[in-house]
Enzyme design. Structure first.
Site, PDB file in Angstrom:
ATOM      1  N   TYR A  70      24.765  43.995  46.708  1.00 60.12           N
ATOM      2  CA  TYR A  70      26.221  43.911  46.894  1.00 60.12           C
ATOM      3  C   TYR A  70      26.663  45.030  47.827  1.00 60.12           C
ATOM      4  O   TYR A  70      26.874  46.160  47.424  1.00 60.12           O
ATOM      5  CB  TYR A  70      26.951  44.022  45.557  1.00 60.12           C
ATOM      6  CG  TYR A  70      26.608  42.946  44.553  1.00 60.12           C
ATOM      7  CD1 TYR A  70      25.956  41.773  44.937  1.00 60.12           C
ATOM      8  CD2 TYR A  70      26.918  43.099  43.211  1.00 60.12           C
ATOM      9  CE1 TYR A  70      25.637  40.783  44.007  1.00 60.12           C
ATOM     10  CE2 TYR A  70      26.615  42.120  42.275  1.00 60.12           C
ATOM     11  CZ  TYR A  70      25.972  40.973  42.667  1.00 60.12           C
ATOM     12  OH  TYR A  70      25.653  40.012  41.744  1.00 60.12           O
ATOM     13  N   PHE A 215      30.152  33.711  38.071  1.00 62.51           N
ATOM     14  CA  PHE A 215      31.204  32.778  38.497  1.00 62.51           C
ATOM     15  C   PHE A 215      31.823  32.129  37.263  1.00 62.51           C
ATOM     16  O   PHE A 215      31.865  30.907  37.129  1.00 62.51           O
ATOM     17  CB  PHE A 215      30.622  31.724  39.446  1.00 62.51           C
ATOM     18  CG  PHE A 215      31.642  31.094  40.376  1.00 62.51           C
ATOM     19  CD1 PHE A 215      32.751  31.804  40.791  1.00 62.51           C
ATOM     20  CD2 PHE A 215      31.475  29.803  40.834  1.00 62.51           C
ATOM     21  CE1 PHE A 215      33.685  31.232  41.645  1.00 62.51           C
ATOM     22  CE2 PHE A 215      32.394  29.220  41.695  1.00 62.51           C
ATOM     23  CZ  PHE A 215      33.504  29.938  42.094  1.00 62.51           C
ATOM     24  N   PRO A 216      32.290  32.964  36.297  1.00 61.95           N
ATOM     25  CA  PRO A 216      32.698  32.408  34.998  1.00 61.95           C
ATOM     26  C   PRO A 216      34.029  31.663  35.031  1.00 61.95           C
ATOM     27  O   PRO A 216      34.336  30.932  34.095  1.00 61.95           O
ATOM     28  CB  PRO A 216      32.815  33.658  34.109  1.00 61.95           C
ATOM     29  CG  PRO A 216      33.110  34.768  35.058  1.00 61.95           C
ATOM     30  CD  PRO A 216      32.366  34.423  36.329  1.00 61.95           C
TER      31      PRO A 216
END
Length: 290
Positions: A70, A215-216
């Protein structure tokens, strides 16, 4: 409700003992979005990124998930800047195994020497001597899984990693991984709209392995005006995304959602989702509405 609870909504999400000994509140925070566009480079507002991380801890979030890729490294370095020295109860999980040739490009590399290098860099960037949870970010199909996880086991034996996790795996791959070493967590794409990893979740639940849905909050069409999520959210006086998180928390006791954001206000809204209690009927109605 005690003052502590009112200021720390994440406490309401319940706890899970990751790996049997690292107890965290189940609603965590995913630090991917703290970087620049395409998960590449510096954030446009570094001060706000630092505020988000500090606010997360104030809200009772003690599980932060990041990765060397990231930024690359930007997210880990921000975490150190914002939160080091870390609170005793704060678990920072990171990952290695995806390289970044450019914005929005991700390529798996699972060569043992590469994974070791990345773990050593993560230790340095986070400012720790041991990483509480280190996850293989993707399985590299070109390298035997035993070699990829085997290197993490060596790092574990050296005291540089505490628990090992895997990401984006099938049940078969998770079972294979568990023949090589103990697996404390699995991180797969999972949300109300995309439950293709349901079988992995059910296996994790049976085996008491933490399931971290990335990606909840993909609510999309579900959240449209007058749609099932919208109507239920209005009844609860909440937003559709809060309800999507509440649904995940209700779904399984091993579920550790890690919604990410680069805005303090959005973080606070996400944390409040921990206070929403769905009835079984409400949960079922949302599950079938998709």
């Amino acid at each position: 409700m005690s003052h502590q609870n009112s200021s720390r909504p994440a406490d309401a999400s319940g706890t899970f003992a990751l790996g049997g000994d690292l107890t965290v509140n189940r609603l965590g925070y995913g630090a991917m979005q703290l970087t620049g566009p395409g998960i590449w480079g510096e954030p446009k507002d570094r001060a706000e990124a630092v505020r988000v991380l500090r606010r997360a801890v104030e809200l009772g979030i003690n599980f932060i998930d990041t990765a060397d890729s990231y930024g690359p490294f930007v997210s880990e370095q921000l975490i150190r800047e914002a939160l080091h020295p870390y609170a005793d109860d704060l678990l920072i999980a990171t990952k290695g195994g995806l390289t970044r040739p450019g914005p929005n490009v991700w390529r798996p590399i699972g060569r043992p020497e590469y994974l070791r290098q990345q773990a050593e860099l993560s230790l340095r960037h986070l400012g720790v001597e041991r990483i509480g949870l280190y996850q293989l970010h993707r399985i590299d199909e070109e390298v035997p899984l035993a070699d990829q996880l085997g290197e993490l086991v060596l790092l574990q034996q050296e005291g540089k990693i505490h628990h090992i996790g895997v990401s984006e795996v099938t049940v078969g791959q998770l079972k294979e991984a568990r023949t090589i070493t103990e697996i404390a967590s699995v991180q797969n794409l999972f949300n109300l709209a995309d439950r293709s990893a349901e079988d992995v979740l059910e296996y994790a639940e049976r085996e008491n392995i933490a399931f971290i849905p990335w990606f909840p909050m993909a609510t999309g069409e579900l959240a449209r005006s007058g749609g099932p999520l919208d109507a239920a959210a209005k009844r609860h006086g909440s937003s559709p995304s809060q309800l999507a998180l509440a649904w995940l928390l209700h779904r399984s006791p091993v579920m550790l959602p890690i919604p990410g954001t680069s805005q303090t206000a959005h973080l606070e809204e996400n944390a409040e989702a921990a206070r929403i209690t769905l009835t079984d009927d409400e949960f079922d109605a949302l599950a079938v509405a998709v």
